[in-house]
Design an enzyme around this catalytic site. Sequence first.
Site, PDB file in Angstrom:
ATOM      1  N   ASP A 124       7.176   1.317   1.219  1.00  0.00           N
ATOM      2  CA  ASP A 124       5.876   1.630   0.627  1.00  0.00           C
ATOM      3  C   ASP A 124       4.787   1.443   1.672  1.00  0.00           C
ATOM      4  OD1 ASP A 124       4.479   2.468  -1.740  1.00  0.00           O
ATOM      5  OD2 ASP A 124       3.598   0.481  -1.816  1.00  0.00           O
ATOM      6  N   TYR A 126       0.427   2.116   2.894  1.00  0.00           N
ATOM      7  CA  TYR A 126      -0.926   1.628   2.588  1.00  0.00           C
ATOM      8  C   TYR A 126      -1.891   2.600   3.244  1.00  0.00           C
ATOM      9  CZ  TYR A 126      -4.388  -2.298   2.321  1.00  0.00           C
ATOM     10  OH  TYR A 126      -5.461  -3.132   2.052  1.00  0.00           O
ATOM     11  N   HIS A 131      -8.797   2.760  -0.561  1.00  0.00           N
ATOM     12  CA  HIS A 131      -8.105   1.612  -1.151  1.00  0.00           C
ATOM     13  C   HIS A 131      -8.124   0.412  -0.207  1.00  0.00           C
ATOM     14  CE1 HIS A 131      -5.126  -0.763  -3.286  1.00  0.00           C
ATOM     15  NE2 HIS A 131      -4.346  -0.762  -2.213  1.00  0.00           N
ATOM     16  N   ARG A 140     -11.914 -10.172   1.591  1.00  0.00           N
ATOM     17  CA  ARG A 140     -12.582 -10.629   2.821  1.00  0.00           C
ATOM     18  C   ARG A 140     -14.034 -10.169   2.802  1.00  0.00           C
ATOM     19  NH1 ARG A 140      -7.876  -8.252   4.233  1.00  0.00           N
ATOM     20  NH2 ARG A 140      -8.956  -6.407   5.055  1.00  0.00           N
ATOM     21  N   GLU A 198      -0.192   0.716  -9.320  1.00  0.00           N
ATOM     22  CA  GLU A 198      -0.646   1.414  -8.127  1.00  0.00           C
ATOM     23  C   GLU A 198      -0.232   2.866  -8.251  1.00  0.00           C
ATOM     24  OE1 GLU A 198      -0.928  -2.105  -4.751  1.00  0.00           O
ATOM     25  OE2 GLU A 198       0.606  -0.545  -4.528  1.00  0.00           O
ATOM     26  N   GLU A 200       0.637   6.224  -6.965  1.00  0.00           N
ATOM     27  CA  GLU A 200       1.121   6.668  -5.666  1.00  0.00           C
ATOM     28  C   GLU A 200       1.901   7.974  -5.789  1.00  0.00           C
ATOM     29  OE1 GLU A 200       2.998   3.866  -3.134  1.00  0.00           O
ATOM     30  OE2 GLU A 200       2.028   2.115  -4.033  1.00  0.00           O
ATOM     31  N   ASP A 232       3.807   1.822  -8.305  1.00  0.00           N
ATOM     32  CA  ASP A 232       4.266   0.607  -7.642  1.00  0.00           C
ATOM     33  C   ASP A 232       3.673  -0.590  -8.387  1.00  0.00           C
ATOM     34  OD1 ASP A 232       5.412  -1.083  -5.733  1.00  0.00           O
ATOM     35  OD2 ASP A 232       3.662  -0.981  -4.432  1.00  0.00           O
ATOM     36  N   ARG A 236      -0.292  -9.310  -9.041  1.00  0.00           N
ATOM     37  CA  ARG A 236      -1.259  -9.702  -8.022  1.00  0.00           C
ATOM     38  C   ARG A 236      -1.303 -11.209  -7.785  1.00  0.00           C
ATOM     39  NH1 ARG A 236      -1.707  -5.041  -5.400  1.00  0.00           N
ATOM     40  NH2 ARG A 236      -2.580  -3.362  -6.694  1.00  0.00           N
ATOM     41  N   GLN A 239       1.806 -12.034  -5.776  1.00  0.00           N
ATOM     42  CA  GLN A 239       1.632 -11.438  -4.453  1.00  0.00           C
ATOM     43  C   GLN A 239       0.654 -12.244  -3.598  1.00  0.00           C
ATOM     44  OE1 GLN A 239       0.103  -7.425  -4.642  1.00  0.00           O
ATOM     45  NE2 GLN A 239       0.066  -7.166  -2.418  1.00  0.00           N
ATOM     46  N   TYR A 243       2.322 -13.638   0.009  1.00  0.00           N
ATOM     47  CA  TYR A 243       2.365 -12.582   1.024  1.00  0.00           C
ATOM     48  C   TYR A 243       2.009 -13.028   2.440  1.00  0.00           C
ATOM     49  CZ  TYR A 243      -2.662 -11.629   1.674  1.00  0.00           C
ATOM     50  OH  TYR A 243      -3.989 -11.703   2.010  1.00  0.00           O
ATOM     51  N   LYS A 252       6.172  -7.464  -5.892  1.00  0.00           N
ATOM     52  CA  LYS A 252       6.378  -6.017  -5.906  1.00  0.00           C
ATOM     53  C   LYS A 252       7.785  -5.605  -6.323  1.00  0.00           C
ATOM     54  CE  LYS A 252       2.509  -4.458  -3.771  1.00  0.00           C
ATOM     55  NZ  LYS A 252       1.685  -3.306  -4.199  1.00  0.00           N
ATOM     56  N   THR A 256       9.656  -0.430  -9.691  1.00  0.00           N
ATOM     57  CA  THR A 256       8.883   0.705  -9.184  1.00  0.00           C
ATOM     58  C   THR A 256       9.310   1.911  -9.996  1.00  0.00           C
ATOM     59  OG1 THR A 256       8.870  -0.209  -6.935  1.00  0.00           O
ATOM     60  CG2 THR A 256       8.349   2.137  -7.175  1.00  0.00           C
ATOM     61  N   THR A 349      -1.288   3.109  -2.568  1.00  0.00           N
ATOM     62  CA  THR A 349      -2.239   3.400  -3.638  1.00  0.00           C
ATOM     63  C   THR A 349      -3.197   4.508  -3.248  1.00  0.00           C
ATOM     64  OG1 THR A 349      -2.147   1.089  -4.308  1.00  0.00           O
ATOM     65  CG2 THR A 349      -3.952   2.401  -5.182  1.00  0.00           C
ATOM     66  N   GLU A 363      -8.818  -2.706  -8.044  1.00  0.00           N
ATOM     67  CA  GLU A 363     -10.066  -2.064  -7.632  1.00  0.00           C
ATOM     68  C   GLU A 363     -10.942  -1.696  -8.823  1.00  0.00           C
ATOM     69  OE1 GLU A 363      -9.150   0.979  -4.311  1.00  0.00           O
ATOM     70  OE2 GLU A 363      -7.280   0.661  -5.430  1.00  0.00           O
TER      71      GLU A 363
END
Length: 415
Positions: A124, A126, A131, A140, A198, A200, A232, A236, A239, A243, A252, A256, A349, A363
Amino acid sequence: MSEQQAQTTPFDLPEDHPFGPHNLPYGVFTPAESDAPRVGVRLGDYVLDAGAVAAALGSAHAAVLARPSLNPLLAAGRATWTEVRAALISWVTEEAHRAIVTPHFHALADVSLHLPFEVADYVDFYASENHARNVGQIFRPDAEDSLTPNWKHLPIGYHGRSGTVVVSGTEVVRPSGQRKAPTDPTPVFGPSVRLDIEAEVGFVVGVPTQLGETVALADFREHVFGLTLLNDWSARDIQAWEYVPLGPFLGKSFATSVSAWITPLEALEEARIAPPARTHALLPYLDDTTEELKGEPGGYDLRITVAINGHTVSEPPFSTMYWTAAQQLTHMTVNGASLRTGDLYGSGTVSGETEAERGSLLELTWNGKQPLELPDGKRAFLEDGDEVTMTAWAPGPNGTRVELGEVRGRITGAR
């Protein structure tokens, strides 16, 4: 086709039907009177038993179509894919074949649909800048750049779990695992409380490679058979705790979902478009602006709709994806990692520039701070009983649409 125009035979569908002869996606189905899965193609609200018709008409490709999986067809290669598709279009459009073909149609409502291919590996990516920037701003907020330093130089991805790829309609059990909120002194174990989606697009590999071999950008369509919608599912909270430093794992790997239908790339020629302009120079193996690749646009104009319990919450445009499926395939193999028939890789995503085009609840609700207002109540993340449905379409020939098979899943309580 409007809701008032019910299809009564496989052939009485309008020329602009999104599942018309210009589409013909592949799947694997079991008729009501049988327990033997077989390859089928969809025409309107009917499924054609491709292997049975091929045998009845003496096709040289009967053997790869008379199987309980698409894998033999996937492995046969592009020349065979083209020949089989041309034959199928002929069989469902030419009057001369009608008497032989008609008995091998089954009403879609009367068949069971299965995972259409045996998944080998699952990767998968990104690839949506929108996104990635949204996620960066959420986690961040004080960073000078919401993208990580490597993002514009390579397609970031992770290796997932092929054994938990499931067909549309399979219920998704809420996963359990460790989680730790910033205010918690120690981690706790239990069902995920931040279960997400997600939106996708998945790409299905047909022709394999040898270990140590790489796939150039120009060879994308020699190896990739088609695409499918993909959800997907993501926990959260699990994760976020696990992660660092190695990336997604249990958050994850529990499920799927993919569509029961694989749309061949040949059905999407009119949907091919150039990707967004590159803002950073790319290393040669990823550079898709070369003279060799002129006229080979790597993007696809797919319009996705995401609904929760029948209520549309987002419409992400795949045309905005920064990294293309060809670049992802090339990067995935540049170290010599081999491809296998049935490999599946997800786009990551899909998110557009506006709030209404975001492809995840992370999001859409800005990490739960701005819950969605749905007819049946607010949602920060998914609740037990929620059903998520993703649909999509792409421009087809002569003003038609090519509809992708939906991907659907309902959340059940943790076990």
